[in-house]
Scaffold this active site. Structure first.
Site, mmCIF file in Angstrom:
data_model
loop_
_atom_site.group_PDB
_atom_site.id
_atom_site.type_symbol
_atom_site.label_atom_id
_atom_site.label_comp_id
_atom_site.label_asym_id
_atom_site.label_seq_id
_atom_site.Cartn_x
_atom_site.Cartn_y
_atom_site.Cartn_z
ATOM 1 N N ASP A 83 0.940 -1.213 0.248
ATOM 2 C CA ASP A 83 0.027 0.051 0.078
ATOM 3 C C ASP A 83 0.721 1.332 0.102
ATOM 4 O OD1 ASP A 83 -2.359 1.414 0.127
ATOM 5 O OD2 ASP A 83 -2.462 1.164 2.167
ATOM 6 N N HIS A 217 -9.700 5.110 -1.252
ATOM 7 C CA HIS A 217 -8.766 5.213 -0.089
ATOM 8 C C HIS A 217 -9.475 6.276 0.826
ATOM 9 C CE1 HIS A 217 -5.030 3.321 -1.583
ATOM 10 N NE2 HIS A 217 -5.692 3.306 -2.503
ATOM 11 N N GLY A 218 -8.900 6.309 2.234
ATOM 12 C CA GLY A 218 -9.485 7.217 3.174
ATOM 13 C C GLY A 218 -10.800 6.730 3.748
#
Ligand code: G3H
Ligand code: ZN
Length: 291
Positions: A83, A217-218
Protein backbone atom coordinates in the site's frame (compact mmCIF):
# COMPACT_ATOMS: atom_id res chain seq x y z
CA UNK A 1 -8.42 -30.00 -4.81
CA UNK A 2 -9.85 -26.52 -5.39
CA UNK A 3 -7.37 -23.77 -6.08
CA UNK A 4 -7.58 -20.39 -4.43
CA UNK A 5 -9.04 -17.60 -6.54
CA UNK A 6 -6.69 -14.86 -7.63
CA UNK A 7 -7.19 -11.28 -6.51
CA UNK A 8 -8.04 -10.36 -10.10
CA UNK A 9 -10.79 -12.99 -10.13
CA UNK A 10 -12.15 -11.80 -6.77
CA UNK A 11 -12.27 -8.19 -8.00
CA UNK A 12 -14.07 -9.27 -11.16
CA UNK A 13 -16.57 -11.19 -9.05
CA UNK A 14 -17.06 -8.17 -6.76
CA UNK A 15 -17.68 -5.95 -9.80
CA UNK A 16 -20.23 -8.40 -11.22
CA UNK A 17 -22.05 -8.62 -7.90
CA UNK A 18 -21.93 -4.88 -7.17
CA UNK A 19 -20.00 -5.31 -3.91
CA UNK A 20 -16.52 -4.29 -2.76
CA UNK A 21 -13.55 -6.08 -1.21
CA UNK A 22 -12.33 -4.70 2.12
CA UNK A 23 -8.67 -3.67 2.41
CA UNK A 24 -7.29 -3.25 5.94
CA UNK A 25 -3.78 -2.24 6.99
CA UNK A 26 -1.70 -4.01 9.59
CA UNK A 27 1.43 -3.23 11.58
CA UNK A 28 1.47 -6.39 13.65
CA UNK A 29 0.14 -9.93 13.99
CA UNK A 30 -2.68 -8.89 16.32
CA UNK A 31 -4.27 -6.80 13.59
CA UNK A 32 -3.67 -9.58 11.09
CA UNK A 33 -5.53 -12.15 13.24
CA UNK A 34 -8.41 -9.76 13.84
CA UNK A 35 -8.90 -9.07 10.12
CA UNK A 36 -8.52 -12.68 9.08
CA UNK A 37 -10.96 -13.82 11.80
CA UNK A 38 -13.59 -11.35 10.63
CA UNK A 39 -13.21 -12.35 6.97
CA UNK A 40 -13.39 -16.05 7.86
CA UNK A 41 -16.58 -15.56 9.88
CA UNK A 42 -18.24 -13.89 6.88
CA UNK A 43 -16.48 -16.07 4.31
CA UNK A 44 -15.55 -13.09 2.11
CA UNK A 45 -12.28 -12.20 0.37
CA UNK A 46 -10.06 -9.70 2.13
CA UNK A 47 -6.91 -7.72 1.36
CA UNK A 48 -4.20 -7.07 3.93
CA UNK A 49 -2.29 -3.86 3.24
CA UNK A 50 1.16 -2.80 4.35
CA UNK A 51 2.46 0.68 3.66
CA UNK A 52 6.22 1.27 3.45
CA UNK A 53 6.35 2.02 7.21
CA UNK A 54 4.07 -0.87 8.20
CA UNK A 55 6.05 -3.20 6.00
CA UNK A 56 9.32 -2.18 7.62
CA UNK A 57 7.90 -2.89 11.09
CA UNK A 58 6.15 -6.16 10.17
CA UNK A 59 8.74 -7.51 7.73
CA UNK A 60 8.13 -7.75 3.99
CA UNK A 61 9.12 -11.40 3.62
CA UNK A 62 7.33 -12.35 6.84
CA UNK A 63 4.07 -10.89 5.52
CA UNK A 64 4.41 -12.71 2.19
CA UNK A 65 5.22 -16.01 3.93
CA UNK A 66 2.22 -15.65 6.24
CA UNK A 67 -0.31 -15.03 3.47
CA UNK A 68 1.20 -17.73 1.27
CA UNK A 69 1.04 -20.30 4.10
CA UNK A 70 -2.62 -19.52 4.80
CA UNK A 71 -3.62 -19.65 1.15
CA UNK A 72 -1.82 -22.94 0.60
CA UNK A 73 -3.30 -24.55 3.70
CA UNK A 74 -6.86 -23.25 3.55
CA UNK A 75 -7.52 -21.86 0.04
CA UNK A 76 -8.96 -18.79 1.74
CA UNK A 77 -9.01 -15.71 -0.54
CA UNK A 78 -6.73 -13.47 1.51
CA UNK A 79 -4.35 -11.20 -0.40
CA UNK A 80 -1.39 -8.95 0.26
CA UNK A 81 -1.08 -5.40 -1.07
CA UNK A 82 1.96 -3.10 -0.97
CA UNK A 83 0.00 0.00 0.00
CA UNK A 84 1.19 3.55 -0.80
CA UNK A 85 4.69 2.89 -2.08
CA UNK A 86 6.39 6.06 -3.17
CA UNK A 87 9.15 4.94 -5.53
CA UNK A 88 9.84 2.58 -8.42
CA UNK A 89 12.38 0.84 -6.16
CA UNK A 90 9.98 0.05 -3.30
CA UNK A 91 7.19 -1.00 -5.69
CA UNK A 92 9.42 -3.38 -7.62
CA UNK A 93 10.90 -4.80 -4.39
CA UNK A 94 7.33 -5.70 -3.33
CA UNK A 95 6.64 -7.33 -6.70
CA UNK A 96 9.79 -9.42 -6.37
CA UNK A 97 8.94 -10.30 -2.75
CA UNK A 98 5.62 -11.85 -3.84
CA UNK A 99 2.87 -9.34 -3.08
CA UNK A 100 -0.42 -9.84 -4.97
CA UNK A 101 -0.79 -6.15 -5.74
CA UNK A 102 1.23 -2.96 -5.47
CA UNK A 103 0.36 0.71 -5.33
CA UNK A 104 2.61 3.35 -6.75
CA UNK A 105 1.51 6.54 -5.02
CA UNK A 106 2.48 9.48 -7.18
CA UNK A 107 -0.51 11.57 -6.07
CA UNK A 108 1.72 14.46 -5.08
CA UNK A 109 3.72 14.42 -8.28
CA UNK A 110 2.87 16.31 -11.45
CA UNK A 111 0.71 14.40 -13.97
CA UNK A 112 3.62 13.59 -16.35
CA UNK A 113 5.98 12.43 -13.60
CA UNK A 114 3.21 10.30 -12.07
CA UNK A 115 2.54 8.73 -15.50
CA UNK A 116 6.26 8.09 -16.09
CA UNK A 117 6.93 6.20 -12.83
CA UNK A 118 3.55 4.41 -12.83
CA UNK A 119 4.17 3.19 -16.39
CA UNK A 120 7.63 1.92 -15.43
CA UNK A 121 6.06 0.00 -12.51
CA UNK A 122 3.42 -1.52 -14.82
CA UNK A 123 6.08 -2.58 -17.36
CA UNK A 124 8.16 -4.16 -14.59
CA UNK A 125 5.10 -6.03 -13.26
CA UNK A 126 4.15 -7.32 -16.72
CA UNK A 127 7.68 -8.60 -17.37
CA UNK A 128 7.74 -10.25 -13.95
CA UNK A 129 4.35 -11.88 -14.60
CA UNK A 130 5.60 -13.36 -17.86
CA UNK A 131 8.67 -14.79 -16.22
CA UNK A 132 7.13 -16.00 -12.97
CA UNK A 133 3.62 -16.92 -14.22
CA UNK A 134 2.26 -15.07 -11.18
CA UNK A 135 -0.49 -12.48 -11.36
CA UNK A 136 0.30 -8.96 -10.05
CA UNK A 137 -2.10 -6.04 -10.05
CA UNK A 138 -0.75 -2.51 -10.26
CA UNK A 139 -2.73 0.37 -8.78
CA UNK A 140 -1.91 4.07 -8.97
CA UNK A 141 -3.23 7.26 -7.42
CA UNK A 142 -4.49 10.31 -9.26
CA UNK A 143 -5.50 13.16 -6.95
CA UNK A 144 -4.01 13.87 -3.51
CA UNK A 145 -6.20 12.98 -0.50
CA UNK A 146 -3.70 13.73 2.29
CA UNK A 147 -1.04 11.49 3.81
CA UNK A 148 -1.01 9.25 6.85
CA UNK A 149 -3.66 7.22 8.64
CA UNK A 150 -3.92 9.38 11.76
CA UNK A 151 -6.11 11.93 13.50
CA UNK A 152 -6.02 15.34 11.84
CA UNK A 153 -7.46 18.66 13.01
CA UNK A 154 -8.47 19.74 9.52
CA UNK A 155 -8.11 18.66 5.91
CA UNK A 156 -4.42 19.09 4.97
CA UNK A 157 -3.40 21.91 2.66
CA UNK A 158 -3.70 20.92 -0.99
CA UNK A 159 -5.64 17.72 -0.30
CA UNK A 160 -9.07 16.78 -1.59
CA UNK A 161 -9.01 18.32 -5.07
CA UNK A 162 -11.19 15.93 -7.00
CA UNK A 163 -9.92 13.91 -9.97
CA UNK A 164 -11.30 14.94 -13.34
CA UNK A 165 -12.80 12.01 -15.31
CA UNK A 166 -10.95 12.98 -18.52
CA UNK A 167 -7.62 13.09 -16.64
CA UNK A 168 -8.39 9.67 -15.18
CA UNK A 169 -9.06 8.26 -18.67
CA UNK A 170 -5.83 9.74 -20.03
CA UNK A 171 -3.86 8.46 -17.03
CA UNK A 172 -5.20 4.92 -17.43
CA UNK A 173 -4.55 4.92 -21.18
CA UNK A 174 -0.99 6.17 -20.77
CA UNK A 175 0.01 3.86 -17.92
CA UNK A 176 -1.93 0.61 -18.47
CA UNK A 177 -2.67 0.22 -14.73
CA UNK A 178 -5.06 -2.43 -13.45
CA UNK A 179 -6.80 -0.28 -10.82
CA UNK A 180 -7.11 3.42 -10.09
CA UNK A 181 -7.45 5.31 -6.80
CA UNK A 182 -9.01 8.67 -7.67
CA UNK A 183 -9.78 11.57 -5.33
CA UNK A 184 -13.58 11.49 -4.97
CA UNK A 185 -14.19 13.19 -1.65
CA UNK A 186 -12.46 11.11 1.02
CA UNK A 187 -9.35 12.16 2.95
CA UNK A 188 -6.80 9.86 4.62
CA UNK A 189 -7.30 9.75 8.38
CA UNK A 190 -9.97 10.86 10.82
CA UNK A 191 -10.66 14.57 10.52
CA UNK A 192 -11.68 16.25 13.79
CA UNK A 193 -13.59 19.00 12.01
CA UNK A 194 -15.74 16.47 10.10
CA UNK A 195 -15.19 14.00 7.31
CA UNK A 196 -16.06 15.01 3.75
CA UNK A 197 -18.53 13.00 1.69
CA UNK A 198 -18.07 10.79 -1.32
CA UNK A 199 -19.11 12.21 -4.66
CA UNK A 200 -20.99 9.22 -6.07
CA UNK A 201 -21.67 10.87 -9.40
CA UNK A 202 -17.96 11.52 -9.89
CA UNK A 203 -17.16 7.88 -9.05
CA UNK A 204 -19.65 6.76 -11.72
CA UNK A 205 -18.19 9.15 -14.31
CA UNK A 206 -14.61 8.05 -13.63
CA UNK A 207 -15.69 4.42 -13.80
CA UNK A 208 -17.36 5.05 -17.17
CA UNK A 209 -14.33 6.89 -18.55
CA UNK A 210 -11.69 4.41 -17.38
CA UNK A 211 -13.53 1.07 -17.37
CA UNK A 212 -11.15 -0.36 -14.76
CA UNK A 213 -11.74 -1.25 -11.07
CA UNK A 214 -11.71 1.81 -8.80
CA UNK A 215 -10.33 1.87 -5.27
CA UNK A 216 -11.59 4.10 -2.47
CA UNK A 217 -8.88 5.22 -0.05
CA UNK A 218 -9.40 7.13 3.18
CA UNK A 219 -12.35 5.03 4.34
CA UNK A 220 -12.15 5.90 8.05
CA UNK A 221 -14.91 8.15 9.28
CA UNK A 222 -17.16 7.77 6.25
CA UNK A 223 -20.84 6.96 6.78
CA UNK A 224 -22.50 3.69 5.78
CA UNK A 225 -24.40 5.66 3.15
CA UNK A 226 -21.17 7.04 1.69
CA UNK A 227 -19.85 3.51 1.30
CA UNK A 228 -23.00 2.08 -0.25
CA UNK A 229 -23.24 4.99 -2.70
CA UNK A 230 -19.57 4.67 -3.62
CA UNK A 231 -19.85 0.92 -4.17
CA UNK A 232 -23.03 1.31 -6.20
CA UNK A 233 -21.24 3.91 -8.34
CA UNK A 234 -18.31 1.62 -9.14
CA UNK A 235 -15.87 1.26 -6.22
CA UNK A 236 -14.48 -2.30 -6.05
CA UNK A 237 -12.05 -2.05 -3.10
CA UNK A 238 -12.34 0.05 0.07
CA UNK A 239 -9.34 0.93 2.26
CA UNK A 240 -9.66 1.35 6.05
CA UNK A 241 -6.78 2.01 8.40
CA UNK A 242 -7.14 4.85 10.96
CA UNK A 243 -10.34 3.46 12.52
CA UNK A 244 -8.68 0.16 13.33
CA UNK A 245 -5.50 1.86 14.57
CA UNK A 246 -7.59 3.95 16.97
CA UNK A 247 -9.59 0.90 18.13
CA UNK A 248 -6.36 -1.00 18.80
CA UNK A 249 -4.81 1.90 20.67
CA UNK A 250 -7.85 2.56 22.87
CA UNK A 251 -8.43 -1.11 23.71
CA UNK A 252 -4.76 -1.67 24.53
CA UNK A 253 -4.55 1.36 26.80
CA UNK A 254 -7.71 0.27 28.61
CA UNK A 255 -6.46 -3.29 28.97
CA UNK A 256 -3.18 -2.09 30.53
CA UNK A 257 -4.96 0.30 32.88
CA UNK A 258 -7.59 -2.26 33.93
CA UNK A 259 -5.05 -5.01 34.56
CA UNK A 260 -1.91 -3.37 35.97
CA UNK A 261 -0.51 -6.69 37.23
CA UNK A 262 -1.06 -8.69 34.06
CA UNK A 263 2.15 -9.61 32.21
CA UNK A 264 0.90 -12.24 29.73
CA UNK A 265 1.00 -10.61 26.27
CA UNK A 266 -1.84 -12.64 24.78
CA UNK A 267 -4.09 -11.67 27.68
CA UNK A 268 -3.15 -7.99 27.54
CA UNK A 269 -3.57 -7.89 23.76
CA UNK A 270 -6.78 -9.91 23.32
CA UNK A 271 -9.12 -6.90 23.81
CA UNK A 272 -7.17 -5.02 21.12
CA UNK A 273 -7.63 -7.93 18.69
CA UNK A 274 -11.35 -8.08 19.52
CA UNK A 275 -11.75 -4.33 19.00
CA UNK A 276 -10.25 -4.50 15.50
CA UNK A 277 -12.22 -7.62 14.61
CA UNK A 278 -15.50 -5.94 15.53
CA UNK A 279 -14.87 -2.99 13.20
CA UNK A 280 -13.60 -5.11 10.33
CA UNK A 281 -16.56 -7.50 10.67
CA UNK A 282 -19.08 -4.64 10.41
CA UNK A 283 -17.30 -2.98 7.49
CA UNK A 284 -16.95 -6.27 5.58
CA UNK A 285 -20.64 -6.96 6.06
CA UNK A 286 -21.50 -3.56 4.64
CA UNK A 287 -19.06 -3.74 1.72
CA UNK A 288 -20.37 -7.19 0.79
CA UNK A 289 -24.05 -6.25 0.90
CA UNK A 290 -24.77 -8.46 3.92
CA UNK A 291 -26.60 -5.86 6.06
O1 G3H B 1 -4.43 3.08 2.26
C1 G3H B 1 -4.98 3.22 3.35
C2 G3H B 1 -6.31 3.83 3.46
O2 G3H B 1 -6.56 4.68 2.41
C3 G3H B 1 -6.72 4.21 4.81
O3 G3H B 1 -7.43 5.41 4.97
O4 G3H B 1 -6.80 5.78 7.34
O5 G3H B 1 -8.66 7.07 6.28
O6 G3H B 1 -8.94 4.67 6.79
P1 G3H B 1 -7.97 5.76 6.43
ZN1 ZN C 1 -4.74 5.02 1.21
Amino acid sequence: MTTVKTLRECIKEAQDRGVAIGHFNISNLEAFHAIYNAAKKLNVPVIIGLSEGEEQFFGKNEAVALIKAIREKTNFPIFLNADHHYSFETVTASILAGFDSVIFDGAQLGFDENVKITKACVEFARAFMKESHKDILVEAELGYIGSGSNIKDTIPEGAGIKTKPEDARKFVELTGIDMLAPSVGSIHGLIKSGKPHIDGELVAEIKKETGIPLVLHGGSGLSDEDFTNAIKAGISIVHINTEIRVAYDEALKKSLLDNPNEVVPYKILQPAVDAIEKIVYERLKLFNGMQ
